[in-house]
Design an enzyme around this catalytic site. Sequence first.
Site, PDB file in Angstrom:
ATOM      1  N   ASP A   1       0.884  -1.219   0.003  1.00 30.45           N
ATOM      2  CA  ASP A   1      -0.052   0.033   0.084  1.00 30.45           C
ATOM      3  C   ASP A   1       0.970   1.206   0.033  1.00 30.45           C
ATOM      4  O   ASP A   1       1.380   1.588   0.903  1.00 30.45           O
ATOM      5  CB  ASP A   1      -0.771   0.124   1.167  1.00 30.45           C
ATOM      6  CG  ASP A   1      -1.925   1.273   1.277  1.00 30.45           C
ATOM      7  OD1 ASP A   1      -1.539   2.105   0.472  1.00 30.45           O
ATOM      8  OD2 ASP A   1      -2.386   1.218   2.341  1.00 30.45           O
TER       9      ASP A   1
ATOM     10  N   LYS B   1      -3.679  12.162  -3.262  1.00 32.96           N
ATOM     11  CA  LYS B   1      -2.564  12.413  -2.231  1.00 32.96           C
ATOM     12  C   LYS B   1      -1.156  12.869  -2.831  1.00 32.96           C
ATOM     13  O   LYS B   1      -0.225  13.166  -2.034  1.00 32.96           O
ATOM     14  CB  LYS B   1      -2.402  11.240  -1.516  1.00 32.96           C
ATOM     15  CG  LYS B   1      -3.603  10.739  -0.683  1.00 32.96           C
ATOM     16  CD  LYS B   1      -3.207   9.648   0.198  1.00 32.96           C
ATOM     17  CE  LYS B   1      -4.638   8.914   0.767  1.00 32.96           C
ATOM     18  NZ  LYS B   1      -5.297   9.511   1.663  1.00 32.96           N
TER      19      LYS B   1
END
Lengths: 416, 181
Positions: free
Chosen positions: A206, A232
Amino acid sequence: MALNDFGPPLDVARIKKDFPILDRVVHGKRLVYLDSASSAQKPLPVLDAMQRYYETTHANVHRGVYQIAQEATELYEGARAKVAAFIGAAAPAEVVFTKNATEAVNLVAYTWGRANLGTTDAMVTSEIEHHANFVPWLQLHQEKGTELRFLPLGEDGTLDLDQLDQLLDGAKLLAVTAASNVLGTLPPVRLLADAAHAAGALVLVDGAQYVPHLPTDVREMGADFVAFTGHKMLGPTGIGALWGRRELLESMPPFLTGGEMIRDVRLDGFTTNDVPWKFEAGTPPIAEAVGLGAAVDYLNGLGMSAVRAHEQALTAYAMRALKERYGDDISIHGPPPGSERAGIVSFAYKDVHAHDLSQVLDQAGVCVRAGHHCAKPLMRRLGVTATARASFSVYNDEADVDVLVDAIGQADALFG
Amino acid sequence: MPGLEDLYREIILDHYRNPRNRGELESPPALRAEGFNPLCGDEVVIYLAMGGDVITDLKIAGQGCSISQSSASMMSAAVKGKTLAQARSTIRAFRAMMSLHGQALDGHGDGASGGGGTGAVGPEEDERTGAEVAAAEGVSLGDLEALQGVVKFPVRIKCATLSWHTLAQALDEAEKGAGPD
């Protein structure tokens, strides 16, 4: 380490000018945005690229033979190539565009996972995962009985690897974060990946909090899959990516089905398109891909080593400043500042609830996240229901941290 | 603090610092219901002791912010010793005060775990204020009126309503337990 190892340091005053939202005033105060781990702000080049795309080039991709359809396809595939180069992928075909990191993990869980993990199989994840890299596996466990094992959180905010080999023994997958969204912990992914491979397991990383902030080379990581998201990393919402080793992606069944992902369809069956399009059913987020490509260009312009050096230094500054001002009244979760910590600082002030603290900080124009950060198993492990979290990006500087530090004490007026 | 006076009234902070009816009851015989705020992780557990249709005792456990904790504290004071019907009336009055109309809070719907909205709007939308509903139902909101300011901070409405959703669940259980006699 000398600064010249990283290239020129970031000129944050100039960078701030690229982010129009930072000119906003809220509650009469300059906006101090310290919630980039939730979602980063967008620089003008990203906004301009998306606007320009819609104004001049929009058409569906991979379909029309006309000029602008061809250009739209080139922009979309060009963005894929930029993302692939940014993370050190062997080829653009290894980058599948998804909606976000969550969808990227789910893609693997639904395709590779359901094809390869059964009742008698085991997989390993960790106690510090975001729900996005936990619930898909929990669901698989509930559906198919696959055994779920957990790398525990150590006392110092890092992963406890004492039982690593035992946990990996017989496991077929290790799914682990490269950067904890709560603690900022940077687990030793390469070491974990080598151990997993030695045990015969594949490795899903991740990278949602890693790829935007540290130089990333997926092959050097030793990963088989890496999930991350555009919003992000200064890009738009609605686009993320799954990187996977090509032969793995090719071996996996499709995920969502419909248009685009297809080679041929008859009344009694279908064959799938090549990777990565096999996994991109329906019209993709084209403008968002263009925006993400522009975000990658922007980050490359700054230099990811410089980005990391800046955020690492700012994190150390923030942790020092919080402790100097508030001493034992502030507690900070996670490892000490340094090479094993990302630009994320979860903290508690006295016994003021994170929600209340965040409300007070909002009055000072400071945006921090308050809550469980979509990591409830970790929160339970830490023995808290919520933390306040400040997180940094390229547009933050020490002045932003100073505003945060000053504002925290204002909670005393209400909760002291 | 400027800007937050409406949210953090002194009486709210008092209930936060000195929560009423804090604790647990042995369950069973007490009924137990738990609620979670999926946004922030706040948790509340309500223990309800019934004597006939009267709430003879009520305890609140769990963790949360000042708004959720003070709301739970005030709620406990408002419904302890009251009948089920009176407790339902208080819930309706509180719901009106929070500008939540429809079925979200009366224990016969599930507004607790909904998405980002501040409450479901049911078919019989009720535009009355909390005070009007309280008067019509013959109950008093008392200290609870201090929570009115929360409405100006929509994100925090869920903090204020968490314990009420949980109470509504507990009341549903109590009614089920009362049986058809």
